[in-house]
Design a protein around this motif. Structure first.
Motif, short mmCIF file in Angstrom:
data_model
loop_
_atom_site.label_atom_id
_atom_site.label_comp_id
_atom_site.label_asym_id
_atom_site.label_seq_id
_atom_site.Cartn_x
_atom_site.Cartn_y
_atom_site.Cartn_z
N GLY A 246 50.72 62.06 44.97
CA GLY A 246 50.70 61.14 43.85
C GLY A 246 50.93 61.84 42.55
N TYR A 247 52.02 61.49 41.84
CA TYR A 247 52.37 62.12 40.58
C TYR A 247 51.88 61.27 39.41
CZ TYR A 247 55.55 64.69 43.67
OH TYR A 247 56.08 65.44 44.69
N ALA A 248 51.43 61.94 38.36
CA ALA A 248 50.92 61.30 37.15
C ALA A 248 49.84 60.26 37.46
CB ALA A 248 52.06 60.67 36.35
N PRO A 249 48.82 60.63 38.23
CA PRO A 249 47.82 59.64 38.64
C PRO A 249 46.88 59.24 37.50
CG PRO A 249 47.22 61.82 39.44
CD PRO A 249 48.58 61.96 38.83
N LEU A 250 46.44 57.99 37.56
CA LEU A 250 45.48 57.43 36.62
C LEU A 250 44.32 56.87 37.42
CD1 LEU A 250 47.99 55.44 34.38
CD2 LEU A 250 47.04 57.71 33.90
N THR A 251 43.10 57.02 36.91
CA THR A 251 41.90 56.56 37.59
C THR A 251 41.07 55.72 36.65
OG1 THR A 251 41.84 58.53 39.00
CG2 THR A 251 39.81 57.29 38.80
N SER A 252 40.64 54.53 37.09
CA SER A 252 39.91 53.63 36.21
C SER A 252 38.85 52.87 37.00
CB SER A 252 40.89 52.67 35.53
OG SER A 252 40.27 51.95 34.49
N MET A 253 38.25 51.86 36.34
CA MET A 253 37.18 51.06 36.94
C MET A 253 37.42 49.58 36.71
SD MET A 253 34.29 49.11 36.07
CE MET A 253 33.82 49.63 34.43
N PHE A 254 37.32 48.80 37.79
CA PHE A 254 37.32 47.34 37.68
C PHE A 254 36.20 46.82 38.57
CE2 PHE A 254 38.33 43.03 38.83
CZ PHE A 254 38.79 42.48 37.64
N TYR A 255 35.16 46.29 37.94
CA TYR A 255 34.02 45.73 38.67
C TYR A 255 34.22 44.23 38.86
CZ TYR A 255 29.05 44.78 39.72
OH TYR A 255 27.87 44.37 40.28
N TYR A 256 34.40 43.48 37.77
CA TYR A 256 34.75 42.06 37.86
C TYR A 256 35.39 41.64 36.54
CZ TYR A 256 30.37 41.25 35.26
OH TYR A 256 29.36 41.27 34.33
N GLY A 257 36.12 40.51 36.59
CA GLY A 257 36.84 40.05 35.40
C GLY A 257 37.02 38.55 35.44
N GLU A 258 37.92 38.07 34.58
CA GLU A 258 38.12 36.62 34.46
C GLU A 258 38.76 36.01 35.69
OE1 GLU A 258 42.17 37.66 32.01
OE2 GLU A 258 40.33 37.08 30.98
N ASN A 259 39.43 36.83 36.52
CA ASN A 259 40.07 36.33 37.74
C ASN A 259 39.18 36.50 38.97
OD1 ASN A 259 40.54 39.17 37.36
ND2 ASN A 259 41.89 39.12 39.12
N THR A 260 37.88 36.78 38.75
CA THR A 260 36.94 36.91 39.85
C THR A 260 35.66 36.17 39.48
OG1 THR A 260 35.78 38.89 39.07
CG2 THR A 260 37.83 39.24 40.28
N LEU A 261 34.77 36.02 40.45
CA LEU A 261 33.45 35.49 40.16
C LEU A 261 32.54 36.61 39.67
CD1 LEU A 261 32.83 33.21 43.29
CD2 LEU A 261 33.75 32.57 41.05
N ARG A 262 31.53 36.26 38.86
CA ARG A 262 30.54 37.25 38.44
C ARG A 262 29.60 37.57 39.60
NH1 ARG A 262 28.03 35.08 32.71
NH2 ARG A 262 30.01 34.53 31.70
N PRO A 263 29.24 38.84 39.75
CA PRO A 263 28.20 39.17 40.74
C PRO A 263 26.88 38.50 40.36
CG PRO A 263 29.41 41.14 40.05
CD PRO A 263 29.82 40.04 39.12
N ASP A 264 26.05 38.25 41.34
CA ASP A 264 24.76 37.61 41.10
C ASP A 264 23.96 38.40 40.06
OD1 ASP A 264 25.36 35.68 42.94
OD2 ASP A 264 24.19 36.59 44.57
N GLY A 265 23.42 37.67 39.08
CA GLY A 265 22.56 38.29 38.08
C GLY A 265 23.27 38.87 36.88
N GLU A 266 24.60 38.92 36.90
CA GLU A 266 25.34 39.50 35.77
C GLU A 266 25.48 38.46 34.66
OE1 GLU A 266 26.42 42.18 34.61
OE2 GLU A 266 26.31 43.62 36.26
#
Length: 511
Positions: A246-266
């Motif tokens: 993998g060249y020029a790799p990028l690493t990030s975080m996606f837990y939840y957003g507008e296109n998903t449901l919120r986890p319980d309690g969030e």
């Protein structure tokens, strides 16, 4: 094509005599990398157990003394802060300074740090070494040393533009990410920092990389500002063939957003460092936007990108109200954009999405991978510009998908089709900003992987000044919900191509 050549680097914690630096540069590091690639890989020595096992909060109490900054008190506007080894940073690296025509090792000095206690400080070996470094520059005032770039841990580095907070990371290289065989994490093991001249607006860093499969030489030409630009030149030497380089790799975080449901309690509306992958292929010039998800099981997507013009992980949500998090301030997280130089040949942008149950895990990886992996003994040269900053750093010329909403297609407001989903996409920017609300904008939608498109239409959203695409779609049982869509007028595209996949078992599809 990526051109064969040479490079990478080794660990050296023992100080050596200053060496002449006239002509020292990328080719010298590449020579070290080539020599190293002829030898069997050995893991760098680790830090003592009490530092490796230290709790994060206690590790944070080890602080570098700012008055010890490298280049402090000189005519350079750049300064260097040194990073302690321990916790995630499992081994030290060798650091060198290039100044006045000489290469000099930067020795480890235990007293450069403050520690949680005197007893703790006594246990730190006098020859421990540093885990990496952070560069500073007066981005927000002449007397402020703003940290804008950090190298520490494996081949990871993080950068920010003037008004950003730290977020996603870049890496030197990725090897077999997401594969059942397990990922390999090569490490930067030695750095050379060129002291900038008075008034210089850029700084140059050389790095040597080493891992079981390859070695590599890197030159980073760094320009801080509203956006941080880094010209990267790399030369990789493969000890053995990698299945998925993998060249020029990028690493990030996606837990939840507008296109998903919120986890319980969030209570927060969204939690992510990036909300989508943007790709522009070299052959067609088509811009593709792929909203991220947090999958139920590991997912790997291959987006065809021969001779890519650019790709990146983007944070388009930039309003505090998107997150309502006063501590994390996710709306300030930077985007990262890779602009390749030269012809990289045939290959794919690979998106790896890993399940996570919290925001503490970086679960998103994106990189470009050649169609044919280099064979053992085959070196590779590549160059690219990496930019950290606001979402506009890509130079995107057309309308963009600003929001993606997902709901049930068999309830009031969604539709009356069992097993269907209502998907809304809001577009804005580019040519959309110059047309009237009554313009004849039409939607182009296609289902993939047996996804049935039941209806689609577009309308102007007066409250937001955006154009909303509404789709009612139904995936085949136990198959991906997969779609492509864009807006057009008079047969000409007005927007990027929005692409979306939602597998069974994710969020609303699991209910």
């Amino acid at each position: 094509m990526l051109r064969p050549l040479a490079g990478l680097f080794c660990l050296c914690l023992v100080a050596t005599d200053a060496t002449a630096a006239e002509g020292f540069g990328f080719d010298d590091v590449a020579g070290k990398a080539h020599q190293l690639s002829q030898k069997k890989w050995s893991a760098p020595p680790g830090v003592p157990d009490f530092l490796a096992d230290i709790e994060y909060s206690r590790f944070q109490e080890i602080r570098f003394r700012e008055e010890r900054n490298l280049w402090r008190g000189t005519d350079s506007r750049f300064q260097v802060m040194l990073t302690p080894a321990g916790h995630y940073f499992s081994h030290a690296v060798a650091l060198n300074e290039i100044r006045a025509g000489e290469v000099k090792p930067i020795p480890f000095v235990r007293d450069n740090f403050t520690y949680p206690s005197e007893e703790f400080a006594k246990r730190v070996p006098a020859d421990l070494g540093y885990a990496g470094f952070r560069l500073t520059y007066p981005l927000r005032g002449p007397d402020i040393n703003n940290q804008f770039l950090s190298f520490a841990g494996a081949s990871y580095f993080r950068g920010v533009g003037r008004n950003d907070g730290f977020g996603l990371s870049a890496r030197g290289v990725a090897i077999d990410t997401g594969l059942p065989s397990g990922e390999e994490f090569p490490s930067f093991t030695e750095f050379w920092l060129e002291k900038p001249s008075a008034g210089a607006e850029q700084v140059v860093v050389h790095a040597l990389l080493d891992g079981p499969s390859l070695t590599g030489a890197y030159r980073f030409t760094v320009r801080p500002g509203d956006a941080l630009e880094i010209d990267v030149k790399a030369r990789l030497f493969f000890r053995k063939s990698a299945e998925l380089p993998g060249y020029a790799p990028l690493t990030s975080m996606f837990y939840y957003g507008e296109n998903t449901l919120r986890p319980d309690g969030e209570w927060r509306p969204q939690t992510h460092d990036s909300d989508g992958l943007l790709v522009v292929a070299g052959d067609s010039g088509e811009w593709l936007w792929r909203p991220l998800i947090n999958p139920a099981s590991l997912r790997m997507s291959y987006l065809r990108a021969d001779d890519p013009r650019g790709f990146g992980l983007i944070q388009r949500d930039r309003d505090f109200r998107d997150f309502h998090d006063l501590e994390a301030r996710y709306e300030r997280r930077p985007s990262a954009w890779v602009r390749p130089e030269g012809n990289w040949g045939q290959g794919n942008v690979v998106l790896v999405e890993i399940p996570t149950r919290s925001e503490v895990n970086d679960n998103i990886v994106a990189f470009w991978s050649p169609e044919e992996a280099p064979a053992s003994g085959e070196p590779v040269d590549l160059s690219y510009t990496l930019t950290f900053g606001p979402p506009g750093i890509s130079g995107h010329p057309s309308g963009m998908a600003m929001n993606t909403f997902l709901g049930d297609g068999n309830r009031i407001g969604g539709g009356d089709q069992k097993g269907a989903y209502r998907i809304l996409v809001d577009f804005a920017g580019g040519p959309l900003d110059d047309i009237d609300a009554g313009a004849d904008v039409v939607s182009q939608v296609s289902g993939i992987d047996n996804t049935e498109v039941l209806e689609h239409f577009v309308e102007y959203s007066e409250p937001t000044g955006q154009w909303r695409l509404s789709m009612l779609v139904r995936p085949a049982p136990d198959r991906n919900l997969a779609l492509r869509a864009f807006l057009s007028r008079g047969g000409e595209p007005l927007t990027e191509t929005w692409t979306y996949e939602l597998p069974p078992g994710v969020d609303i599809r699991s209910q």
